[in-house]
Design a protein around this motif. Structure first.
Motif, mmCIF file in Angstrom:
data_model
loop_
_atom_site.group_PDB
_atom_site.id
_atom_site.type_symbol
_atom_site.label_atom_id
_atom_site.label_comp_id
_atom_site.label_asym_id
_atom_site.label_seq_id
_atom_site.Cartn_x
_atom_site.Cartn_y
_atom_site.Cartn_z
ATOM 1 N N GLU A 146 25.509 4.048 9.313
ATOM 2 C CA GLU A 146 24.638 3.290 10.289
ATOM 3 C C GLU A 146 25.340 2.990 11.646
ATOM 4 O OE1 GLU A 146 24.312 -1.036 7.917
ATOM 5 O OE2 GLU A 146 24.677 1.061 6.367
ATOM 6 N N GLN A 191 21.967 9.987 2.778
ATOM 7 C CA GLN A 191 20.914 8.772 2.551
ATOM 8 C C GLN A 191 20.055 8.061 3.392
ATOM 9 O OE1 GLN A 191 24.043 5.860 1.205
ATOM 10 N NE2 GLN A 191 24.693 7.282 -0.121
ATOM 11 N N GLY A 192 18.534 8.123 2.102
ATOM 12 C CA GLY A 192 18.098 8.016 3.696
ATOM 13 C C GLY A 192 17.346 8.769 4.142
ATOM 14 N N PRO A 227 15.773 6.855 8.760
ATOM 15 C CA PRO A 227 16.896 5.575 9.725
ATOM 16 C C PRO A 227 17.738 7.168 9.983
ATOM 17 C CG PRO A 227 16.900 5.847 6.825
ATOM 18 C CD PRO A 227 15.279 6.267 7.380
ATOM 19 N N VAL A 228 17.533 8.140 9.891
ATOM 20 C CA VAL A 228 18.051 9.240 9.747
ATOM 21 C C VAL A 228 17.215 10.227 11.517
ATOM 22 C CG1 VAL A 228 19.033 11.357 9.758
ATOM 23 C CG2 VAL A 228 19.326 9.318 7.669
ATOM 24 N N GLY A 265 19.923 2.727 11.687
ATOM 25 C CA GLY A 265 20.044 3.744 11.948
ATOM 26 C C GLY A 265 21.158 4.991 12.090
ATOM 27 N N MET A 268 16.973 -0.687 7.038
ATOM 28 C CA MET A 268 17.608 1.119 7.869
ATOM 29 C C MET A 268 19.512 0.838 7.317
ATOM 30 S SD MET A 268 16.237 2.449 11.230
ATOM 31 C CE MET A 268 14.727 1.985 11.758
ATOM 32 N N ALA A 300 22.064 3.729 5.732
ATOM 33 C CA ALA A 300 22.223 5.066 6.333
ATOM 34 C C ALA A 300 23.660 6.143 6.599
ATOM 35 C CB ALA A 300 21.138 5.577 7.462
ATOM 36 N N ARG A 301 23.361 7.649 5.664
ATOM 37 C CA ARG A 301 24.528 7.817 5.907
ATOM 38 C C ARG A 301 23.921 9.377 5.574
ATOM 39 N NH1 ARG A 301 27.953 10.232 3.102
ATOM 40 N NH2 ARG A 301 27.427 10.573 1.197
#
Length: 191
Positions: free
Chosen positions: A30, A65-66, A135-136, A166, A1, A4-5
């Motif tokens: 993250e 992102q993710g 991840p989100v 995450g 993960m 993640a952003r």
């Protein structure tokens, strides 16, 4: 993960002729979790739908992102299938993942989804979310319908998800416990 952003810049939401909020900006990386609070009708659910790509913002931008997984009042499980088959359907579509955590669903796998209580449906949706490996996490009123034990399990899932890299955006008017949880009151952005 990793990586993640989530970044919101000057976001606004309009429902009908009414602007619910405007000027909302924040960034989550993250390992972070943010709870959006506010009374009913302030746009918490709309915000999650905008972030998830289900609604268009009235103004502003969302950069993520993710992939995102959403849990709301609609568990996206076929009502006429037994819970086990409904979850298996998504397991074939979602990325291969480890088994879902124990959310007390084993005795319900033969029960058609339409017969599940609100809390049982919420736990089923959380089980599916954990298998998506998104991840989100976008959680709309995640504690609604849950008993105390299930609510603590939900909070632990979020903590574990964030600890694994995450991030979580939680829209809820109920208190939510998670390590390092930040909070924004959507009323501060009301028009």
């Amino acid at each position: 993960m990793e990586g993640a952003r989530l970044s919101l810049n000057d976001l606004a939401c309009r429902r009908g002729d009414r602007v619910l909020f405007r000027g909302l900006s924040f960034e989550l990386n993250e390992g972070e979790a943010l709870q959006v609070v506010g009374p009913n009708g302030t746009g918490k659910s709309s915000l999650l739908r905008i972030v998830g790509g289900l609604l268009r913002p009235f103004a502003g931008t969302v950069d993520m992102q993710g992939s995102a997984g959403l849990v709301d009042e609609r568990p996206a499980l076929e009502e006429h299938l037994p819970l086990g088959r409904a979850l298996d359907f998504w397991a074939r579509i979602d990325a291969p993942a480890p088994p879902a955590p124990d959310l007390g669903l084993d005795s319900l796998l033969d029960v058609p989804v339409r017969f599940l209580s609100t809390g049982q449906r919420k736990r089923a949706a959380l089980a599916r979310l954990t298998r998506q490996q998104a991840p989100v996490w976008l959680l709309d009123e995640p504690l609604n319908g849950l008993d105390v034990q299930a609510a603590r399990a939900c909070e632990a899932l979020v903590a574990d998800h964030c600890a694994a890299g995450g991030l979580a955006l939680i829209a809820s008017h109920q208190p939510f416990a998670a390590p390092g949880l930040k909070q924004i009151d959507l009323m501060d952005y009301a028009s």
